[in-house]
Scaffold this active site. Structure first.
Site, PDB file in Angstrom:
ATOM      1  N   GLU A  77       0.871  -1.177   0.000  1.00 12.34           N
ATOM      2  CA  GLU A  77       0.000   0.000   0.000  1.00 12.34           C
ATOM      3  C   GLU A  77       0.906   1.224   0.000  1.00 12.34           C
ATOM      4  O   GLU A  77       1.638   1.471   0.956  1.00 12.34           O
ATOM      5  CB  GLU A  77      -0.932   0.031   1.208  1.00 12.34           C
ATOM      6  CG  GLU A  77      -1.914   1.195   1.078  1.00 12.34           C
ATOM      7  CD  GLU A  77      -2.801   1.364   2.291  1.00 12.34           C
ATOM      8  OE1 GLU A  77      -4.009   1.119   2.166  1.00 12.34           O
ATOM      9  OE2 GLU A  77      -2.290   1.754   3.344  1.00 12.34           O
ATOM     10  N   CYS A 129      -1.993   8.400   4.099  1.00 10.20           N
ATOM     11  CA  CYS A 129      -1.923   8.168   2.660  1.00 10.20           C
ATOM     12  C   CYS A 129      -3.251   8.423   1.953  1.00 10.20           C
ATOM     13  O   CYS A 129      -3.272   8.739   0.762  1.00 10.20           O
ATOM     14  CB  CYS A 129      -1.429   6.752   2.365  1.00 10.20           C
ATOM     15  SG  CYS A 129      -2.381   5.453   3.179  1.00 10.20           S
TER      16      CYS A 129
END
Length: 479
Positions: free
Chosen positions: A250, A284
């Site tokens: 990720e 993020c």
């Protein structure tokens, strides 16, 4: 908090084999929190060897009920220690105490969710022809290397470690140096759960990258779960190609928030501000690029500037604080540099600055808002990862989608409109792993997340998060 943290390797708390230590500091104050063992290559080798031996020689991979019970006990211990862990997290990585408490609660939910899935790993059997049978069995990948970032070190640790445990893998976790102390606290809860083989889980922290590289390159590690920057993710993927190991990555994001003229602006401004300033923007999936329909752009921009300017900086573990520090001074200086550079690419509506007074020793900077009309600007083609929000405008749905997708990232996005059908239309066209409608940054243990394009490979959370640590074996026989 003033303490020392050691590695957990082969069922023992150990100093680094070379005796190396490093210091962890409080980004709110600059004060020392304690020391931690700084891993070297030999420590990584010992941890991998322990995990490999446990996987090959113990019954861990074949005891789903035990693994489920381990995760349930761990969740109970973590929940009981929530206040202590949240305070430690807030002090070590600068997350507001409310956000830190929420993070620990999310990790508890994650552990309990995968405890249930541990007892629901099913294969299938079929008769492909008369008397010819095929069985597809689901088996653990083997040894998992888990590289945890500093920005959400509790949730992101459990988000990878819980499915690894549920699947039957053993593991080596590499903690970030900025949050080595709080990760060790969490491991102290897990290491002493009844029934877990002491060598099934291993933990090291390092200031360098030797152990991380070892995890990626070693043929004794079967799967890597990494959360972090796209740049490092590409290096990991290239280094892991030598062993063709499974990669679960990720990576970075630059989340667009598309706001239409029919949106509830009060709710929209509150939601986007909250999502942009969560952990001071160091998330993020944080709201990053606001795309406003031209008819309401000026009003939206004014409202965002007012709300952002009202965020009061403060020591992270104090309940009255509304915005904490960045993780360290270099990160603060990087954001200050971006704010300065933004003058050349757009209009600085709200300019952030480092405070003086009693916050001067921390890595604080107030929020910034920049109006940028050129969606091709290099300024918008990066992950900001800090309290800086940009605003651009769009003419219609096609223009909004084109600007939203004009990025190498594809991790998260949101659409704000009272027209649900419009929201669904855009969600189908936006190239992103997650699209929220009239919300942003809602995450759940049950629901998979992950990136399109350069935002990563694979999925975390949910059933697919467990699949990342499993492989399928075909067994065939004739009767």
């Amino acid at each position: 908090m003033s303490e020392n943290a050691r590695h957990w390797i082969a069922g023992r708390w150990l100093d680094s084999l070379g005796g190396e230590i490093a210091e962890s500091t409080n980004p709110s104050t600059g004060e020392s929190l304690g020391l931690f063992a700084d891993a070297q290559l030999a420590d990584g080798e010992a941890a991998i060897a322990a995990a490999r031996e446990c996987f090959e020689m113990s019954g861990w991979a074949h005891q789903p009920r035990l693994r489920s019970q381990v995760l349930l006990q761990f969740a109970d211990k973590l929940e009981a220690a929530k206040a202590d862990i949240a305070t430690a997290l807030s002090q070590e990585n600068g997350k507001l105490i409310g956000e830190a408490t929420h993070e620990v609660a999310a990790a508890v939910s994650e552990a309990r969710y995968y405890a249930g899935l541990a007892r629901n790993i099913f294969g299938r059997v079929t008769e492909v022809d008369q008397g010819q049978y095929s069985m597809l069995a689901r088996e653990p990948m083997g040894v998992a290397g888990i590289i945890v970032p500093w920005n959400a070190p509790i949730t992101l640790l459990v988000r990878s470690l819980a499915p690894a445990i549920a699947a039957g893998c053993t593991s080596v976790t590499k903690a970030a140096p900025q949050t080595a102390l709080v990760n060790a606290k969490v491991f102290q809860l897990l290491a002493y759960v009844d029934g877990i083989p002491p060598v099934a889980i291993n933990l090291v922290a390092e200031t360098g990258s030797d152990v991380s590289k070892l995890l990626v390159e070693s043929p004794e590690v079967d799967v890597i779960s990494y959360t972090g920057s796209t740049h490092v993710g590409k290096l990991i993927m290239a280094a892991g190609a030598t062993t063709l190991k499974r990669m679960n990555l990720e990576l970075g994001g630059s989340a667009p928030c598309i706001v239409f003229g029919d949106a509830d602006l009060d709710a929209t401004v509150a939601g986007i501000t909250r999502a942009a300033m969560a952990h001071t923007g160091q998330v993020c999936v944080a709201a990053s690029r606001v795309l406003a329909e031209k008819s309401i752009a000026a009003d939206l921009e004014s409202r965002l500037a007012e709300r952002l300017s009202g965020r009061e900086l403060g020591i992270a573990d104090r309940s009255e604080s509304q915005l904490g520090p960045l993780i360290d001074e270099p990160s603060r200086d990087r954001i200050a540099g971006l704010v300065a550079a933004s003058r050349d690419v757009g209009e600085v509506v709200l300019e952030g600055a480092a405070p003086g007074g009693n916050l001067a020793s921390g890595s604080f900077i107030s929020p910034s808002l920049v109006h940028v009309e050129d969606s091709d600007s290099e300024f918008l083609q990066q992950e900001i990862f800090g309290p800086l929000l940009t605003v651009d405008t769009f003419a219609d749905e096609d223009d909004a989608v084109e600007k939203a997708n004009n990025t190498r990232f594809g991790l998260a996005a949101s659409v704000w409109s009272s027209d649900q059908q419009r929201g669904l239309r855009l969600a189908n066209r936006i190239k992103s792993g997650t699209v929220w409608l009239n919300a942003h940054m809602k995450l759940h243990a049950e629901i998979e997340t992950g990136g399109y394009r350069e935002s990563g490979l694979g999925r975390l959370h949910g059933v697919e998060g467990l699949d990342e640590f499993l492989q399928t074996k075909h067994i065939s026989w004739q009767i």
